[in-house]
Design an enzyme around this catalytic site. Structure first.
Site, PDB file in Angstrom:
ATOM      1  N   ASN A   9       0.862  -1.181   0.000  1.00 46.69           N
ATOM      2  CA  ASN A   9       0.000   0.000   0.000  1.00 46.69           C
ATOM      3  C   ASN A   9       0.897   1.230   0.000  1.00 46.69           C
ATOM      4  O   ASN A   9       1.442   1.607   1.030  1.00 46.69           O
ATOM      5  CB  ASN A   9      -0.893  -0.050   1.255  1.00 46.69           C
ATOM      6  CG  ASN A   9      -1.769   1.181   1.385  1.00 46.69           C
ATOM      7  OD1 ASN A   9      -1.831   2.004   0.481  1.00 46.69           O
ATOM      8  ND2 ASN A   9      -2.459   1.294   2.514  1.00 46.69           N
ATOM      9  N   LYS A  11       0.061   4.214  -0.447  1.00 51.08           N
ATOM     10  CA  LYS A  11      -0.637   5.399   0.074  1.00 51.08           C
ATOM     11  C   LYS A  11      -0.444   6.600  -0.854  1.00 51.08           C
ATOM     12  O   LYS A  11      -0.333   6.420  -2.064  1.00 51.08           O
ATOM     13  CB  LYS A  11      -0.196   5.675   1.523  1.00 51.08           C
ATOM     14  CG  LYS A  11      -0.347   4.412   2.385  1.00 51.08           C
ATOM     15  CD  LYS A  11      -0.201   4.637   3.847  1.00 51.08           C
ATOM     16  CE  LYS A  11      -0.395   3.304   4.581  1.00 51.08           C
ATOM     17  NZ  LYS A  11      -0.334   3.437   6.037  1.00 51.08           N
ATOM     18  N   HIS A  95      -9.754   1.134   4.556  1.00 55.68           N
ATOM     19  CA  HIS A  95      -8.506   1.332   5.301  1.00 55.68           C
ATOM     20  C   HIS A  95      -8.769   2.318   6.439  1.00 55.68           C
ATOM     21  O   HIS A  95      -9.547   3.268   6.280  1.00 55.68           O
ATOM     22  CB  HIS A  95      -7.424   1.865   4.360  1.00 55.68           C
ATOM     23  CG  HIS A  95      -6.072   1.877   5.005  1.00 55.68           C
ATOM     24  ND1 HIS A  95      -5.690   2.853   5.888  1.00 55.68           N
ATOM     25  CD2 HIS A  95      -5.037   1.009   4.929  1.00 55.68           C
ATOM     26  CE1 HIS A  95      -4.460   2.583   6.318  1.00 55.68           C
ATOM     27  NE2 HIS A  95      -4.038   1.463   5.749  1.00 55.68           N
ATOM     28  N   GLU A  97      -7.156   4.740   7.536  1.00 56.70           N
ATOM     29  CA  GLU A  97      -6.899   6.147   7.203  1.00 56.70           C
ATOM     30  C   GLU A  97      -8.097   6.763   6.484  1.00 56.70           C
ATOM     31  O   GLU A  97      -8.367   7.949   6.608  1.00 56.70           O
ATOM     32  CB  GLU A  97      -5.610   6.254   6.372  1.00 56.70           C
ATOM     33  CG  GLU A  97      -4.379   6.076   7.261  1.00 56.70           C
ATOM     34  CD  GLU A  97      -3.161   5.523   6.576  1.00 56.70           C
ATOM     35  OE1 GLU A  97      -3.080   5.537   5.333  1.00 56.70           O
ATOM     36  OE2 GLU A  97      -2.254   5.056   7.298  1.00 56.70           O
ATOM     37  N   GLU A 166      -5.776  -4.771  10.683  1.00 55.29           N
ATOM     38  CA  GLU A 166      -4.778  -3.711  10.807  1.00 55.29           C
ATOM     39  C   GLU A 166      -5.065  -2.887  12.052  1.00 55.29           C
ATOM     40  O   GLU A 166      -5.837  -1.911  11.993  1.00 55.29           O
ATOM     41  CB  GLU A 166      -4.839  -2.783   9.589  1.00 55.29           C
ATOM     42  CG  GLU A 166      -4.509  -3.449   8.280  1.00 55.29           C
ATOM     43  CD  GLU A 166      -3.877  -2.444   7.325  1.00 55.29           C
ATOM     44  OE1 GLU A 166      -2.814  -2.743   6.799  1.00 55.29           O
ATOM     45  OE2 GLU A 166      -4.445  -1.357   7.159  1.00 55.29           O
ATOM     46  N   GLY A 172       2.072   2.556  10.766  1.00 54.47           N
ATOM     47  CA  GLY A 172       3.016   3.664  10.635  1.00 54.47           C
ATOM     48  C   GLY A 172       3.705   4.050  11.933  1.00 54.47           C
ATOM     49  O   GLY A 172       4.349   5.097  12.010  1.00 54.47           O
ATOM     50  N   SER A 212       3.094  -1.839  10.526  1.00 52.87           N
ATOM     51  CA  SER A 212       4.532  -1.894  10.844  1.00 52.87           C
ATOM     52  C   SER A 212       5.181  -3.245  10.553  1.00 52.87           C
ATOM     53  O   SER A 212       6.064  -3.675  11.304  1.00 52.87           O
ATOM     54  CB  SER A 212       4.783  -1.469  12.299  1.00 52.87           C
ATOM     55  OG  SER A 212       4.397  -0.122  12.477  1.00 52.87           O
TER      56      SER A 212
HETATM   57  P1  PGA Z   1       2.524   0.458   7.713  1.00 51.43           P
HETATM   58  O1  PGA Z   1       1.072   0.626   7.054  1.00 51.43           O
HETATM   59  O2  PGA Z   1       3.120  -0.807   7.168  1.00 51.43           O
HETATM   60  O3  PGA Z   1       3.272   1.688   7.273  1.00 51.43           O
HETATM   61  O4  PGA Z   1       2.324   0.401   9.194  1.00 51.43           O
HETATM   62  C1  PGA Z   1       0.234  -0.476   6.852  1.00 51.43           C
HETATM   63  C2  PGA Z   1      -1.064  -0.035   6.226  1.00 51.43           C
HETATM   64  O5  PGA Z   1      -1.524   1.068   6.523  1.00 51.43           O
HETATM   65  O6  PGA Z   1      -1.665  -0.753   5.397  1.00 51.43           O
END
Ligand code: PGA
Length: 249
Positions: A9, A11, A95, A97, A166, A172, A212
């Site tokens: 992803n 983003k 997601h 976000e 998640e 993140g 992460s």
């Molecule tokens: P990350 O994000 O690996 O940067 O923690 C995962 C995600 O948001 O799908």
């Protein structure tokens, strides 16, 4: 046997030129690789270029979102058919976000999910609790509520869907779920699926872990019995880290 999926992803990162470079490095690094289904999800603006580069490579193309309507007067939105047109086979839905910053609701996710299945896109439906919800001991309750709300009345049709657990506190932050936390949550998601869609769907549906994932923790997470790969954010922007994660499968 569930074939793992390791989806990237990206983003809101990577202008077209950089996206092409990153995809090309991943593609080069994967010659002969068969450990997992590999899916790259660039931003909308790079889907066409990355899709052209990935054609016939075995690496699949996914989008990070889509709209729930088939088409029409929705300024600024992108439809499922447009994604199919670009060669997308996957789409990330719900997601955290988008749930947090774009006020996306379970109901929105459900409408998108139904349309994605109708258009033969493989949806990756994301669920996960916040730090506060976990601290209050409500992680399972929240995940169940998101699953029920996002999956609606779908049952056996979910055979073609993918889920991603998640935890918001792990995204993140550099602080992934521990193997025990991840396995417990994934087993819970599978239990919810068993009750909703039956044994066969629960056993075949792939549940990805996201939050992460890095080269240093991928192996211990991917070997858990109910973890069927990952959704990788930050680490997928670095081709060598992403390739290491793929090789951990
Ligand atoms: P990350 O994000 O690996 O940067 O923690 C995962 C995600 O948001 O799908």
């Amino acid at each position: 046997m569930r074939k793992p999926i390791v989806a990237a992803n990206w983003k809101m990162n990577k202008p077209i030129g950089e996206a092409i470079e990153l995809a090309a490095e991943v593609k080069r690094g994967l010659a002969g690789y068969d450990g997992a289904e590999v899916v790259l999800c660039p931003p909308f603006t790079a889907l066409k270029s990355v899709g052209d580069l990935l054609r016939y490579s075995g690496v699949k193309l996914g989008a990070q979102n889509m709209h729930w309507a088939e088409g029409g007067a929705y300024t600024g939105e992108v439809s499922a058919s447009m994604l199919v047109d670009l060669g997308c086979e996957f789409v990330i839905l719900g997601h955290s976000e988008r749930r947090v910053h774009c006020a996306e609701t379970n109901e929105d996710v459900q409408r998108k999910l139904k349309l994605a299945l109708k258009k033969n896109l493989t949806p990756i439906v994301c669920v996960g609790e916040s730090e506060e919800q976990r601290a209050e001991g409500r992680a399972e309750e929240v995940v169940q509520e998101q699953l029920e709300g996002s999956l609606g009345d779908l049952g056996e049709e979910l055979e073609r869907a993918v889920l991603a657990y998640e935890p918001v506190w792990a995204i993140g932050t550099g602080r992934a779920a521990t193997p025990d936390e991840a396995q417990a949550a994934h087993a819970f998601v599978r239990k919810v699926m068993r009750a909703r869609a039956g044994e066969s769907v629960a056993e075949s549906i792939r549940i990805l872990y996201g939050g992460s994932v890095k080269p240093s923790n991928a192996r211990e997470l991917f070997q858990l019995p109910d973890v069927d790969g990952g959704l990788i954010g930050g680490a997928s922007l670095d081709p060598s880290a992403y390739l290491e994660i793929l090789n951990a499968v």
